[in-house]
Design a protein around this motif. Structure first.
Motif, short mmCIF file in Angstrom:
data_model
loop_
_atom_site.label_atom_id
_atom_site.label_comp_id
_atom_site.label_asym_id
_atom_site.label_seq_id
_atom_site.Cartn_x
_atom_site.Cartn_y
_atom_site.Cartn_z
N ASN A 16 0.79 -1.16 -0.02
CA ASN A 16 0.07 -0.01 -0.06
C ASN A 16 1.08 1.33 -0.04
O ASN A 16 1.01 1.80 1.06
CB ASN A 16 -0.98 -0.17 1.28
N VAL A 17 1.28 1.88 -1.21
CA VAL A 17 2.42 2.58 -1.25
C VAL A 17 1.68 3.98 -1.11
O VAL A 17 0.40 4.09 -1.66
CB VAL A 17 3.27 2.65 -2.57
N GLN A 18 2.25 5.07 -0.85
CA GLN A 18 1.77 6.30 -0.49
C GLN A 18 1.81 7.12 -1.78
O GLN A 18 1.03 8.09 -1.71
CB GLN A 18 2.50 7.07 0.70
N ASN A 19 2.73 6.73 -2.68
CA ASN A 19 2.70 7.74 -3.92
C ASN A 19 2.93 6.59 -5.16
O ASN A 19 3.35 5.45 -4.97
CB ASN A 19 4.06 8.63 -3.72
N ASN A 20 3.06 7.23 -6.29
CA ASN A 20 3.60 6.25 -7.40
C ASN A 20 4.72 5.67 -7.25
O ASN A 20 5.49 6.61 -6.92
CB ASN A 20 2.99 6.99 -8.87
N VAL A 21 5.05 4.71 -7.50
CA VAL A 21 6.62 4.03 -7.45
C VAL A 21 6.96 3.41 -8.65
O VAL A 21 6.18 2.68 -9.16
CB VAL A 21 6.49 3.01 -6.18
N ILE A 22 8.00 3.81 -9.25
CA ILE A 22 8.63 3.06 -10.38
C ILE A 22 9.22 1.95 -10.03
O ILE A 22 10.26 1.91 -9.08
CB ILE A 22 9.69 4.15 -11.17
N LEU A 23 8.78 0.67 -10.40
CA LEU A 23 9.37 -0.62 -10.25
C LEU A 23 10.48 -0.95 -11.16
O LEU A 23 11.37 -1.53 -10.75
CB LEU A 23 8.23 -1.61 -10.19
N TYR A 24 10.17 -0.50 -12.51
CA TYR A 24 11.27 -1.00 -13.45
C TYR A 24 11.48 0.17 -14.50
O TYR A 24 10.34 0.76 -14.66
CB TYR A 24 10.75 -2.22 -14.04
N LYS A 25 12.42 0.26 -14.84
CA LYS A 25 12.84 1.22 -15.91
C LYS A 25 13.98 0.88 -17.12
O LYS A 25 14.84 0.00 -16.65
CB LYS A 25 13.35 2.46 -15.42
N ASN A 26 13.60 0.73 -18.31
CA ASN A 26 14.41 0.16 -19.59
C ASN A 26 14.87 1.60 -20.40
O ASN A 26 13.80 2.19 -20.84
CB ASN A 26 13.79 -0.80 -20.28
N THR A 27 16.01 2.03 -20.52
CA THR A 27 16.59 3.02 -21.16
C THR A 27 16.97 2.58 -22.68
O THR A 27 17.60 3.48 -23.34
CB THR A 27 17.53 4.00 -20.38
N THR A 28 16.85 1.44 -23.06
CA THR A 28 17.62 0.77 -24.01
C THR A 28 16.82 1.46 -25.37
O THR A 28 15.34 1.39 -25.23
CB THR A 28 17.47 -0.67 -24.20
N SER A 29 17.33 2.00 -26.28
CA SER A 29 16.56 2.61 -27.30
C SER A 29 16.18 1.49 -28.20
O SER A 29 16.84 0.35 -28.58
CB SER A 29 17.82 3.46 -28.18
N THR A 30 15.22 1.82 -29.09
CA THR A 30 14.35 0.98 -30.03
C THR A 30 14.61 1.44 -31.36
O THR A 30 13.75 1.30 -32.24
CB THR A 30 13.10 0.72 -29.69
N ILE A 31 15.53 2.41 -31.40
CA ILE A 31 15.48 3.12 -33.04
C ILE A 31 15.96 2.32 -33.95
O ILE A 31 15.54 2.38 -35.13
CB ILE A 31 16.58 4.35 -32.82
N PHE A 32 16.61 1.10 -33.75
CA PHE A 32 17.00 0.07 -34.79
C PHE A 32 15.75 -0.61 -35.31
O PHE A 32 15.62 -0.74 -36.37
CB PHE A 32 17.75 -0.87 -34.12
N ILE A 33 14.76 -1.13 -34.35
CA ILE A 33 13.74 -1.53 -34.66
C ILE A 33 12.75 -0.67 -35.60
O ILE A 33 12.21 -1.11 -36.59
CB ILE A 33 12.74 -2.18 -33.75
N LYS A 34 12.63 0.60 -35.40
CA LYS A 34 12.00 1.74 -36.02
C LYS A 34 12.58 1.73 -37.54
O LYS A 34 11.86 1.61 -38.47
CB LYS A 34 11.85 3.11 -35.45
N LEU A 35 13.92 1.79 -37.63
CA LEU A 35 14.53 2.02 -38.86
C LEU A 35 14.32 0.66 -39.74
O LEU A 35 14.02 0.70 -40.97
CB LEU A 35 15.95 1.99 -38.73
N VAL A 36 14.26 -0.50 -38.93
CA VAL A 36 13.93 -1.89 -39.84
C VAL A 36 12.72 -1.79 -40.30
O VAL A 36 12.12 -2.24 -41.35
CB VAL A 36 14.33 -3.11 -38.89
#
Length: 235
Positions: A68-88
């Motif tokens: 029962n968290v008191q505020n929004n909590v970030i559990l996971y973050k992924n900063t890997t860029s997907t620009i290659f998938i967009k180009l393909v």
């Protein structure tokens, strides 16, 4: 007379010695029993009780995990860029459109209505007809597959205030992100987080395909993730 008195004194002395000896034996037995009881009750049982208390405390901590968290909590973050998938994605679509325009011939349609066998139809239209069919089939299928794969890569997992809802933020080819907010009970993982190798499959109830938690991302609160998103659910 003296002999009688000496015999009485000797008898009394022996009797007193017997009483003292019996009292010493009783005292020794009592002390031994006390020592044994104290040893048995203070060494091994005390160790077992201590271990039991420690295990019970850990079990209680797991059950009473505060989600029962008191505020929004970030559990996971992924900063890997997907620009290659967009180009393909855009490159694949563009190449197949060009191939379809180059290989298209109006006679593909006109000869379709003629009374021809498949062998005669292929001989009349040539190999370019096969390239055209490939471009109009493989092009869209490849683009749809790339879109779905990119859309299933998770960027953020956010647990909302109160711990009842969770937001799954994913990639999108036509905008920055795409957010899906669902109740926590509708989200689960197919395996434990510590068993993850490259990707952790995440299932959202009502969605056809799995979402992917990239192992290169960062878990900001591993214990809270395991008790919420990573918790086993029966559905």
């Amino acid at each position: 007379m003296l002999n009688i008195l000496s015999c009485r004194n000797a008898t009394n002395s022996i009797y007193k010695l017997q009483i003292v000896y019996q009292s010493l034996i009783k005292t020794a037995k009592y002390r031994n029993s006390v020592v044994c009881r104290s040893f048995n009750s203070s060494s091994k049982p005390a160790f077992e009780i201590k271990n039991t208390r420690e295990c019970s405390k850990q079990f209680i901590d797991v059950i009473n995990a505060n989600t029962n968290v008191q505020n929004n909590v970030i559990l996971y973050k992924n900063t890997t860029s997907t620009i290659f998938i967009k180009l393909v994605f855009f490159g694949w679509g563009f190449c197949n459109i060009v191939l379809a325009l180059i290989t298209f011939n109006p006679k593909y349609i006109s000869t379709w209505f003629e009374d021809l066998t498949w062998t005669e139809y292929l001989k009349k239209n040539g190999i370019t007809w096969m390239y055209f069919i490939y471009s109009i089939v493989a092009g869209p299928l490849g683009c749809v597959s790339l879109y779905i794969f990119n859309h299933r890569i998770i960027k953020y997992i956010v647990l909302h205030k109160g711990g009842k809802d969770v937001s799954i933020v994913t990639n999108n080819l036509f905008k920055n992100v795409d957010t899906i907010t669902v109740p926590l009970e509708k989200v689960k993982t197919t395996m434990a987080r510590d068993q993850m190798k490259n990707f952790l499959p995440l299932k959202i109830q009502g969605k056809m395909f799995f979402y992917l938690v990239d192992g290169q991302g960062k878990f900001f609160n591993e214990q809270l993730f395991d008790y919420t998103v990573g918790k086993a659910k029966a559905w």
